[in-house]
Design an enzyme around this catalytic site. Structure first.
Site, short mmCIF file in Angstrom:
data_model
loop_
_atom_site.label_atom_id
_atom_site.label_comp_id
_atom_site.label_asym_id
_atom_site.label_seq_id
_atom_site.Cartn_x
_atom_site.Cartn_y
_atom_site.Cartn_z
N SER A 1 0.86 -1.18 0.00
CA SER A 1 0.00 0.00 0.00
C SER A 1 0.89 1.23 0.00
CB SER A 1 -0.92 -0.01 1.22
OG SER A 1 -1.91 -1.00 1.07
N GLY B 1 0.48 4.31 -1.02
CA GLY B 1 -0.07 5.55 -0.48
C GLY B 1 0.06 5.61 1.03
N ASP B 2 -0.23 4.50 1.71
CA ASP B 2 -0.14 4.45 3.17
C ASP B 2 1.30 4.56 3.66
OD1 ASP B 2 -2.86 3.99 4.33
OD2 ASP B 2 -2.83 2.30 2.96
N THR B 3 2.19 3.82 3.01
CA THR B 3 3.57 3.80 3.51
C THR B 3 4.29 5.12 3.24
OG1 THR B 3 4.23 2.65 1.47
CG2 THR B 3 3.83 1.29 3.39
N ALA C 1 3.03 7.51 5.79
CA ALA C 1 3.62 7.22 7.09
C ALA C 1 5.05 7.75 7.19
CB ALA C 1 3.60 5.71 7.36
#
Length: 202
Positions: free
Chosen positions: A167, A169-171, A174
């Site tokens: 993912s 976008g998430d990483t 983050a």
């Protein structure tokens, strides 16, 4: 052999939210010595059951949950919110990745929390930021990867876009959140009043 303390030792992080972006931010901070207390809902973080599961817990959770302490609190209950506020009174950092407005609905928005603990760095992660015309749209990584054009440039010509096996976008969010938090902590140390700030990552 590496010796000495890690750079974030002595800092307390309260991690709210679930799945990927918020928890991965907490994992990064824990790598470098922060004490990370993960607050999970009564049913647990949904990522505990994602994809490959061994002995009742997914491999993803074993990766994202390592080096953390975990408590269960129901933020939809008054008692759960009271207990979170008590945790935040002694914290240096809050990480949350709920939909914009959720923390305010629970009485846990930045104004409330920072009035109790002005030194707190309050980090927020969402699909499109806390304000603006897209703030309330779903912020899943797959959606934002498409919206940003990342999906368009992957795959084979003439075929459907390819989703990477992470993912992204998430990483990426983050990583930016962890960087923003670190910079806010450095800035806090340079101010006379030692005040924290709000970090807003889209």
């Amino acid at each position: 052999m590496t010796t000495g303390t890690r750079p974030l030792e002595g800092l307390r992080v309260i991690e709210l939210g679930q799945l990927l972006a918020g928890p991965f931010t907490g994992t990064i901070l824990a790598y470098f010595g922060a004490e990370v207390i993960k607050v999970e809902p009564p049913a647990g973080d949904p990522i505990r059951g994602w994809r490959v599961v061994q002995d009742g817990t997914s491999l993803w959770y074993r990766s994202l949950g390592r080096n953390k302490k975990s408590v269960t609190l129901d933020l939809r209950s008054e008692r759960g919110r009271e207990l979170v506020l008590q945790l935040l009174d002694t914290a240096d950092v809050l990480v949350e990745n709920f939909r914009p407005g959720a923390m305010e609905d629970w009485g846990l928005g930045p104004e409330v929390v920072k009035a109790r603990n002005p030194r707190l760095v309050y980090a927020r992660i969402s699909g499109y930021g806390q304000t603006g015309p897209y703030a309330n749209k779903p912020g899943y990584a797959s959606v934002t990867e498409g919206f940003g054009g990342f999906r368009y440039i992957n795959g084979e010509p003439g075929q459907a876009p390819v989703r990477p096996n992470i993912s992204l976008g998430d990483t990426v969010a983050a990583l930016h959140a962890a960087l923003g938090i670190t910079l806010a902590l450095l800035q806090r140390g340079k101010t006379e009043d030692g005040a924290g700030q709000v970090v807003d990552v889209a």
